[in-house]
Design a protein around this motif. Structure first.
Motif, PDB file in Angstrom:
ATOM      1  N   PHE A  88     -13.080   1.603   1.173  1.00 39.53           N
ATOM      2  CA  PHE A  88     -13.111   1.024  -0.168  1.00 39.53           C
ATOM      3  C   PHE A  88     -14.104  -0.144  -0.215  1.00 39.53           C
ATOM      4  O   PHE A  88     -13.917  -1.157   0.461  1.00 39.53           O
ATOM      5  CB  PHE A  88     -11.709   0.557  -0.555  1.00 39.53           C
ATOM      6  CG  PHE A  88     -10.743   1.691  -0.726  1.00 39.53           C
ATOM      7  CD1 PHE A  88     -10.509   2.245  -1.971  1.00 39.53           C
ATOM      8  CD2 PHE A  88     -10.091   2.243   0.374  1.00 39.53           C
ATOM      9  CE1 PHE A  88      -9.634   3.315  -2.130  1.00 39.53           C
ATOM     10  CE2 PHE A  88      -9.217   3.308   0.233  1.00 39.53           C
ATOM     11  CZ  PHE A  88      -8.987   3.843  -1.028  1.00 39.53           C
ATOM     12  N   PRO A  89     -15.167   0.000  -1.020  1.00 39.37           N
ATOM     13  CA  PRO A  89     -16.197  -1.037  -1.085  1.00 39.37           C
ATOM     14  C   PRO A  89     -15.667  -2.341  -1.662  1.00 39.37           C
ATOM     15  O   PRO A  89     -14.760  -2.344  -2.505  1.00 39.37           O
ATOM     16  CB  PRO A  89     -17.264  -0.418  -1.991  1.00 39.37           C
ATOM     17  CG  PRO A  89     -16.538   0.598  -2.815  1.00 39.37           C
ATOM     18  CD  PRO A  89     -15.460   1.127  -1.923  1.00 39.37           C
ATOM     19  N   GLU A 118       0.799  -1.229   0.000  1.00 46.05           N
ATOM     20  CA  GLU A 118       0.000   0.000   0.000  1.00 46.05           C
ATOM     21  C   GLU A 118       0.830   1.276   0.000  1.00 46.05           C
ATOM     22  O   GLU A 118       0.315   2.348  -0.314  1.00 46.05           O
ATOM     23  CB  GLU A 118      -0.934   0.020   1.217  1.00 46.05           C
ATOM     24  CG  GLU A 118      -1.928  -1.125   1.218  1.00 46.05           C
ATOM     25  CD  GLU A 118      -3.302  -0.711   1.703  1.00 46.05           C
ATOM     26  OE1 GLU A 118      -3.453   0.418   2.171  1.00 46.05           O
ATOM     27  OE2 GLU A 118      -4.226  -1.526   1.595  1.00 46.05           O
ATOM     28  N   GLN A 119       2.106   1.186   0.370  1.00 44.77           N
ATOM     29  CA  GLN A 119       2.949   2.378   0.476  1.00 44.77           C
ATOM     30  C   GLN A 119       4.027   2.301  -0.606  1.00 44.77           C
ATOM     31  O   GLN A 119       4.992   1.555  -0.454  1.00 44.77           O
ATOM     32  CB  GLN A 119       3.603   2.443   1.863  1.00 44.77           C
ATOM     33  CG  GLN A 119       2.683   2.102   3.013  1.00 44.77           C
ATOM     34  CD  GLN A 119       1.771   3.255   3.394  1.00 44.77           C
ATOM     35  OE1 GLN A 119       1.960   4.364   2.932  1.00 44.77           O
ATOM     36  NE2 GLN A 119       0.795   3.009   4.248  1.00 44.77           N
ATOM     37  N   PRO A 120       3.905   3.034  -1.695  1.00 42.96           N
ATOM     38  CA  PRO A 120       4.870   2.914  -2.801  1.00 42.96           C
ATOM     39  C   PRO A 120       6.236   3.479  -2.426  1.00 42.96           C
ATOM     40  O   PRO A 120       6.509   4.670  -2.564  1.00 42.96           O
ATOM     41  CB  PRO A 120       4.203   3.705  -3.931  1.00 42.96           C
ATOM     42  CG  PRO A 120       3.311   4.678  -3.248  1.00 42.96           C
ATOM     43  CD  PRO A 120       2.848   4.012  -1.975  1.00 42.96           C
ATOM     44  N   ILE A 174      -6.605  -7.502   2.600  1.00 45.28           N
ATOM     45  CA  ILE A 174      -5.624  -6.978   1.655  1.00 45.28           C
ATOM     46  C   ILE A 174      -6.372  -6.585   0.387  1.00 45.28           C
ATOM     47  O   ILE A 174      -7.004  -7.420  -0.258  1.00 45.28           O
ATOM     48  CB  ILE A 174      -4.529  -8.008   1.347  1.00 45.28           C
ATOM     49  CG1 ILE A 174      -3.712  -8.300   2.617  1.00 45.28           C
ATOM     50  CG2 ILE A 174      -3.613  -7.518   0.229  1.00 45.28           C
ATOM     51  CD1 ILE A 174      -2.609  -9.310   2.430  1.00 45.28           C
ATOM     52  N   LYS A 175      -6.310  -5.319   0.052  1.00 43.17           N
ATOM     53  CA  LYS A 175      -7.061  -4.818  -1.098  1.00 43.17           C
ATOM     54  C   LYS A 175      -6.548  -5.465  -2.388  1.00 43.17           C
ATOM     55  O   LYS A 175      -5.337  -5.681  -2.544  1.00 43.17           O
ATOM     56  CB  LYS A 175      -6.951  -3.303  -1.176  1.00 43.17           C
ATOM     57  CG  LYS A 175      -7.476  -2.596   0.071  1.00 43.17           C
ATOM     58  CD  LYS A 175      -7.274  -1.096  -0.026  1.00 43.17           C
ATOM     59  CE  LYS A 175      -7.614  -0.392   1.271  1.00 43.17           C
ATOM     60  NZ  LYS A 175      -6.651  -0.664   2.348  1.00 43.17           N
ATOM     61  N   TYR A 176      -7.468  -5.720  -3.321  1.00 41.34           N
ATOM     62  CA  TYR A 176      -7.069  -6.411  -4.544  1.00 41.34           C
ATOM     63  C   TYR A 176      -7.586  -5.748  -5.815  1.00 41.34           C
ATOM     64  O   TYR A 176      -7.081  -6.033  -6.902  1.00 41.34           O
ATOM     65  CB  TYR A 176      -7.564  -7.862  -4.508  1.00 41.34           C
ATOM     66  CG  TYR A 176      -9.066  -7.996  -4.541  1.00 41.34           C
ATOM     67  CD1 TYR A 176      -9.737  -8.230  -5.743  1.00 41.34           C
ATOM     68  CD2 TYR A 176      -9.825  -7.897  -3.382  1.00 41.34           C
ATOM     69  CE1 TYR A 176     -11.122  -8.341  -5.773  1.00 41.34           C
ATOM     70  CE2 TYR A 176     -11.203  -8.021  -3.404  1.00 41.34           C
ATOM     71  CZ  TYR A 176     -11.841  -8.241  -4.608  1.00 41.34           C
ATOM     72  OH  TYR A 176     -13.201  -8.354  -4.635  1.00 41.34           O
ATOM     73  N   LEU A 221      -9.259   2.187   4.457  1.00 38.81           N
ATOM     74  CA  LEU A 221      -9.687   0.923   5.023  1.00 38.81           C
ATOM     75  C   LEU A 221     -10.617   0.136   4.103  1.00 38.81           C
ATOM     76  O   LEU A 221     -11.405   0.725   3.353  1.00 38.81           O
ATOM     77  CB  LEU A 221     -10.414   1.175   6.351  1.00 38.81           C
ATOM     78  CG  LEU A 221      -9.600   1.924   7.411  1.00 38.81           C
ATOM     79  CD1 LEU A 221     -10.496   2.352   8.554  1.00 38.81           C
ATOM     80  CD2 LEU A 221      -8.466   1.051   7.914  1.00 38.81           C
ATOM     81  N   PRO A 222     -10.553  -1.192   4.182  1.00 38.58           N
ATOM     82  CA  PRO A 222     -11.503  -2.008   3.420  1.00 38.58           C
ATOM     83  C   PRO A 222     -12.889  -1.979   4.067  1.00 38.58           C
ATOM     84  O   PRO A 222     -13.015  -1.819   5.283  1.00 38.58           O
ATOM     85  CB  PRO A 222     -10.894  -3.416   3.505  1.00 38.58           C
ATOM     86  CG  PRO A 222     -10.136  -3.416   4.785  1.00 38.58           C
ATOM     87  CD  PRO A 222      -9.596  -2.011   4.936  1.00 38.58           C
TER      88      PRO A 222
END
Length: 286
Positions: free
Chosen positions: A222-223, A55-57, A228-230, A196-197
């Motif tokens: 995030f809907p 998540e942190q580039p 872990i976001k995908y 947040l998810p």
């Protein structure tokens, strides 16, 4: 990878524990004006893009003038949840001290972020140290709401007690006061970005809502997302906002893109409140 390669560094904390991390040194800086530092804590194996959960580039931050460090937790170091979290605080404090002494970072401009255990360690560090100026959190910590939502399952209650040494809030009140950020709001002085998810954001509201009400936090949910976001458009949005956030708080930089005007309007209001907090001396730790 060609312009900002990661370098393995090693250091020890005050207890003599050795930590390792992958360090992306900021480009275009000098020792006369050392750059800010961003720290991610958890696991830094493989091809690094954004730390655990991605998540942190890290390389992008370094290209934009913010040195980035991904720190490896010591695996299996403790069974006690508080000690597990506190190793992160010790790692961050000790590496900031070292890099600052070497003239490689500005110790007054340090940001931190993480996912899952990395989120827990970030919030623990904010409540037990003043080393971090601003943070980005993408996971939950132990809260009464989290416990309530899951407490009908006996398997959850037993696992939660084993992992965190916590029963229900009325059963182990002293441990809750020590370990949950919901009970330590007065000790959090840094600004926090929550990304947040949908699956997890409710579990953070015990502490996120009070922080937002006092203009100390901003939240985006995030809907359809899980731990872990995908979804790729969400990953891109998280990347961009994290870069914007840390550049805003650590460099005073704002992207002039019109579509980002609303986020900066919120953050500028937060900065006014943040300045008042620090001007009145409220950043002293008990």
């Amino acid at each position: 990878a060609a312009t900002v390669p990661a370098k393995l560094i090693r250091w020890k904390d005050a207890q003599g524990r050795e930590f390792t991390g992958q360090f992306f040194e900021a480009r275009g800086t000098s020792t006369n004006h050392p750059p800010p530092l961003f720290v991610n804590f958890y696991s830094c194996h493989g091809f690094l893009r954004g730390g655990e959960g991605d998540e942190q580039p890290l390389a992008t931050l370094a290209e934009d003038g913010i040195s980035a460090l991904c720190i490896n937790a010591i695996p299996g170091a403790h069974l006690d949840a508080a000690a597990n979290s506190d190793q992160g605080r010790a790692a961050v404090e000790s590496v900031v001290k070292r890099l600052s002494a070497e003239g490689r970072i500005d110790r007054t401009r340090v940001g931190m972020g993480g996912l899952s255990y990395g989120s827990e360690v970030t919030l623990w560090t904010l409540t037990h140290s003043d080393v971090v100026r601003t943070a980005s959190v993408s996971g939950t910590s132990s809260t009464p709401t989290y416990y309530l939502f899951n407490s009908l399952r006996a398997s959850f209650r037993s696992t939660f007690r084993e992992m965190y040494q916590l029963g229900a809030p009325n059963e182990t009140p002293e441990q809750w006061k020590e370990r949950s950020p919901a009970y330590q709001l007065d000790r959090i002085k840094a600004t926090i970005l929550f990304q947040l998810p949908e699956k997890e954001y409710r579990d953070t509201l015990d502490y996120a809502i009070p922080l937002m009400r006092r203009h100390q936090a901003d939240m985006y949910v995030f809907p359809y997302e899980t731990h872990i976001k995908y979804l790729l458009r969400h990953k891109l949005a998280v990347y961009e906002r994290n870069v914007d956030w840390f550049r805003f708080w650590l460099q005073g930089y704002e992207d002039t893109s019109p579509e980002k005007a609303s986020q900066y309007r919120i953050w500028r209001e937060m900065k006014k409140a943040d300045t008042r907090r620090f001007d009145t001396g409220d950043n002293d730790k008990s």
